[in-house]
Design an enzyme around this catalytic site. Structure first.
Site, PDB file in Angstrom:
ATOM      1  N   HIS A 105       0.849  -1.201   0.000  1.00 24.74           N
ATOM      2  CA  HIS A 105       0.000   0.000   0.000  1.00 24.74           C
ATOM      3  C   HIS A 105       0.880   1.245   0.000  1.00 24.74           C
ATOM      4  CE1 HIS A 105       1.208  -0.327   4.188  1.00 24.74           C
ATOM      5  NE2 HIS A 105       0.865   0.937   4.356  1.00 24.74           N
ATOM      6  N   ARG A 156       8.235  -8.490  15.432  1.00 25.28           N
ATOM      7  CA  ARG A 156       8.607  -7.138  14.985  1.00 25.28           C
ATOM      8  C   ARG A 156       7.606  -6.161  15.583  1.00 25.28           C
ATOM      9  NH1 ARG A 156       7.614  -3.922  10.148  1.00 25.28           N
ATOM     10  NH2 ARG A 156       9.243  -2.343  10.062  1.00 25.28           N
TER      11      ARG A 156
HETATM   12  C1  GA4 Z   1      -2.385   2.881   5.549  1.00 28.89           C
HETATM   13  C2  GA4 Z   1      -1.584   3.814   6.466  1.00 28.89           C
HETATM   14  C3  GA4 Z   1      -2.054   3.760   7.918  1.00 28.89           C
HETATM   15  O1  GA4 Z   1      -1.590   2.559   8.535  1.00 28.89           O
HETATM   16  C4  GA4 Z   1      -3.593   3.825   8.019  1.00 28.89           C
HETATM   17  C5  GA4 Z   1      -4.141   2.618   7.285  1.00 28.89           C
HETATM   18  C6  GA4 Z   1      -5.665   2.419   7.313  1.00 28.89           C
HETATM   19  C7  GA4 Z   1      -6.078   1.385   8.377  1.00 28.89           C
HETATM   20  O2  GA4 Z   1      -5.319   0.493   8.697  1.00 28.89           O
HETATM   21  O3  GA4 Z   1      -7.210   1.535   8.858  1.00 28.89           O
HETATM   22  C8  GA4 Z   1      -6.067   2.003   5.876  1.00 28.89           C
HETATM   23  C9  GA4 Z   1      -4.770   2.169   5.017  1.00 28.89           C
HETATM   24  C10 GA4 Z   1      -3.875   3.030   5.863  1.00 28.89           C
HETATM   25  C11 GA4 Z   1      -5.040   2.800   3.628  1.00 28.89           C
HETATM   26  C12 GA4 Z   1      -6.394   2.461   2.978  1.00 28.89           C
HETATM   27  C13 GA4 Z   1      -7.506   2.135   3.987  1.00 28.89           C
HETATM   28  C14 GA4 Z   1      -7.184   2.845   5.300  1.00 28.89           C
HETATM   29  C15 GA4 Z   1      -6.632   0.602   5.706  1.00 28.89           C
HETATM   30  C16 GA4 Z   1      -7.337   0.705   4.403  1.00 28.89           C
HETATM   31  C17 GA4 Z   1      -7.717  -0.333   3.687  1.00 28.89           C
HETATM   32  C18 GA4 Z   1      -4.042   3.942   9.465  1.00 28.89           C
HETATM   33  C19 GA4 Z   1      -4.112   4.908   7.125  1.00 28.89           C
HETATM   34  O4  GA4 Z   1      -4.362   6.050   7.429  1.00 28.89           O
HETATM   35  O5  GA4 Z   1      -4.303   4.415   5.866  1.00 28.89           O
END
Ligand code: GA4
Length: 316
Positions: free
Chosen positions: A191, A258
């Site tokens: 991601h 980790r």
């Molecule tokens: C990726 C970055 C951060 O960890 C986060 C993630 C969020 C989650 O885990 O709830 C998201 C992910 C993240 C991106 C797209 C969406 C939202 C899971 C997901 C499928 C907390 C964020 O802000 O975006």
């Protein structure tokens, strides 16, 4: 049960950029800009964040993750803030990870601490002091970025996360060791981070990989004394694609746990994100339409983890 495993890493070993914050400011600004353009990722050393602050939070995190699951669940589900186990987001993404998602607001941190800790002041103090320190570091880096880009208003990026209503969030992750094949499972799938800038710190266990178009997945050598910084989607948009919001993932390790802590510096929900005029050239006309952070965040949560979300905000 089918468990996702990672494709082997091909290609040469890549030395990722390291930024020494004690070096000459003008040089540092240039090195950061180059790293954000080429990799969207770099490591920071001599960052000025005290080791005690980091150690204390690591101890609190290990303590939390070692509790029985019922105790961890007292934090409530990670919707939007709380404890998560394997489920990531709300669209069916899963990984070999457990985590605590926190708002960066002191009141909300203390409230959550009361639900999970017998010593809530100790937990919330460790979290807030750490957040304060990495927020300061993020702002310093963003000011160096502006200087490196020769943008006259050097607070143009940092004020977005200094805003009292900034929507920045904080995450503690625990990737348990792999006890069955495959040994390197997907802990947190591929991601990009939606926000402006991410400041990550992990213990001495490897697992983080970044994607590079030329060589594929590049493992990041662990360094518990450093911070790893990556460009988020919003910074890619503001720089009109000059900086890359790097795709990354975390794999589990077969032998060790980790533990990582990530600060995601974000604007306020109302903030209007648009390409900086200084980033526009005849060869690089405006690539993204303006949007608010609230609008972008909504799009993120409606898509899968690995989606190319910025594509939905492209011009034309
Ligand atoms: C990726 C970055 C951060 O960890 C986060 C993630 C969020 C989650 O885990 O709830 C998201 C992910 C993240 C991106 C797209 C969406 C939202 C899971 C997901 C499928 C907390 C964020 O802000 O975006």
């Amino acid at each position: 049960m089918v468990v996702a495993s990672a494709k082997p890493v091909k290609g040469p070993v890549v030395e990722l950029p390291t930024v020494d914050l004690s070096c000459d400011r003008t040089e540092v600004g240039k090195v950061i800009v180059k790293a954000c353009e080429e990799y969207g990722f770099f490591k920071v050393i001599n960052h000025g964040v005290s080791q005690d602050i980091v150690d204390e939070l690591e101890e609190e995190s290990l303590n939390f993750f070692s509790k029985p699951v019922q105790d961890k669940q007292r934090a409530g589900p990670a919707n939007p803030f709380g404890y998560g186990f394997k489920n990531i987001g709300f669209n069916g993404d899963i990984g070999e990870v457990e985590y605590l998602l926190l708002n960066t607001n002191i009141t909300s941190i203390f409230k959550l601490s009361k639900s999970i800790s017998t010593d809530p002041s100790k937990f919330s103090y460790a979290v807030t002091v750490y957040i304060e320190a990495v927020k300061k570091l993020a702002c310093e880096i963003l000011e160096l970025v502006a200087e490196g880009l020769r943008v006259p208003d050097t607070s143009v990026f940092s004020r977005l996360i200094r805003d009292v209503n900034s929507d920045s969030i904080f995450r503690l992750n625990h990737y348990p060791p792999s006890t069955s094949a495959p040994l390197n499972k997907i802990g947190f799938g591929e991601h990009s981070d939606p926000q402006i800038l991410t400041i990550l710190r992990a213990n001495d266990v490897g697992g983080l990989q970044i994607y590079n178009d030329d060589v594929g997945w590049v493992p990041v050598r662990p360094d518990p004394n450093a911070f790893f910084v990556n460009v988020g989607d919003v910074l890619q948009a503001i720089t009109n694609g000059r900086f890359v919001s790097v795709r990354h993932r975390a794999l589990t390790n077969s032998a060790k746990s980790r533990v990582s802590m990530a600060y995601f510096g974000a604007p306020s929900l109302q903030a209007r994100i648009s390409v900086l005029p200084e980033m526009l050239t005849p060869h690089n006309p405006c690539r993204y339409r303006p949007f608010t952070w609230a609008e972008y965040k909504k799009a993120c949560y409606s898509l899968r983890l690995g989606a190319g979300r910025l594509d939905h905000f492209r011009m034309g």
